[in-house]
Design an enzyme around this catalytic site. Sequence first.
Site, PDB file in Angstrom:
ATOM      1  CB  CYS B 103      -0.912   0.028   1.226  1.00 51.32           C
ATOM      2  SG  CYS B 103      -1.858   1.576   1.316  1.00 51.32           S
ATOM      3  CB  CYS B 106      -2.010   4.555   4.375  1.00 48.66           C
ATOM      4  SG  CYS B 106      -3.487   4.056   3.466  1.00 48.66           S
ATOM      5  CB  SER B 107      -0.560   0.785   6.660  1.00 51.38           C
ATOM      6  OG  SER B 107      -1.789   1.235   7.209  1.00 51.38           O
ATOM      7  CB  CYS B 108      -4.728  -0.876   2.751  1.00 50.94           C
ATOM      8  SG  CYS B 108      -5.271   0.835   2.968  1.00 50.94           S
TER       9      CYS B 108
HETATM   10 FE   LIG Z   1      -3.208   1.801   3.084  1.00 52.30          FE
END
Ligand SMILES: [Fe+2]
Lengths: 212, 199
Positions: B103, B106-108
């Site tokens: 991602c 962000c961090s998905c």
């Molecule tokens: Fe993310």
Amino acid sequence: MDGIHDLGGTNGFGTVPHRINSLTYKPVFHEPWEHLAYGLLFLGADRLRTFNVDELRHAIERMEPRQYLAAPYYDRIVVGTASLYVEKGVLTQAELEELAGGAFPLARPQTEGRAAGSPRPHFEVGDEVVVTREFVRGHTRMPKYVRGKRGTIVHRTSVEWPFPDAAGHGREARRQPTYHVSFDARDLWGETAEVSAVVVDLWEGYLEKADE
Amino acid sequence: MAHDSHPTAAPIARRAQALKDALDRKKLIPDGFIEDFTKLMEVDWDPANGARVVARAWVDPAYRELLLRDGTAACEQFGYTGPQGEYIVALENTPTLQNVIVCTLCSCTAWPVLGLPPDWYKSFEYRSRVVREARTVLREMGLDLPESVAIKVWDTTAETRFMVLPFRPAATEGWSEEKLASIVTKDVLIGVARPIVPT
Ligand SMILES: [Fe+2]
């Protein structure tokens, strides 16, 4: 938003701090406060419905860039979450700073965002599309490395989700499907690209049909 | 304004606690809410879940077909649902194709099947580089793929949550599902590693 968070393709960062299969990933958290970050985020987003996750993402994007880069991951979640509780009138920065016994810098101010465009016919798997050349000042989930690029649709989601450019600003957001769009890596990074393809998950409103 | 003058922030441990205390003072945190959510994060959402899905797909062709057609339904059969697991798509590796998940924004990650994203997955190094120089990044991390293996990188920029379905290694004939699952790690499910058969 062409912000500091939009990192795909940025040069200059070094080695990923990991050797494969070297970790058990337990314990999940390393510091005694880290679990509070997602806990208090989901309290606001899921239970109290004070804000949504798109607004949370955008609050983190609105952190001053130097603060964003210097803060560890869960610190950014805490700052984004706290910013929204303050912006929504649930808490004040003053009470947070009093309780923290020091400064509690929050995200920079929220902006207006934009509504989704009008509905139109869906794309189909196999369609050639071009990512719109839009320069959005607010929240968006179109990474800038695909802006204006041509790709091929490999999947249309069977579910529709609120258009993030609106939802990230707490606005009424029309739902759209998203598409897994495959880009030839050479179109993104030049002839010496190391990757064959990059597939990006894009809301319908970010796409236009490509010319033949 | 505070954010323009870059004041030194209070330590994050104190700021996180202050946020909790401020919400507590207003009686906004239901009893047990933080504890229950923490148990989900620390115990329930685990890469062993994704590993069980992969092992089932390796031994059961009908399940494999379902996983590739409707990953959400396939994971639901094991009860792996919930936040960040509402629309799961499995990406099938072959001996000549390696799928890798990131991602960049962000961090998905698919929490119910992969567990929370690891620190390195959220690092600026991984997010910036893997969409552009995956072969080098994987080599640096310990996966040296020959040029004959194509690399496809999937950027988790919307609500789909991906998991990688590795191909079953040779020399695993007759293995139980449990034993098969034991070689499917979190790194394998993200696509930066391949299952390794111990020799
Ligand atoms: Fe993310």
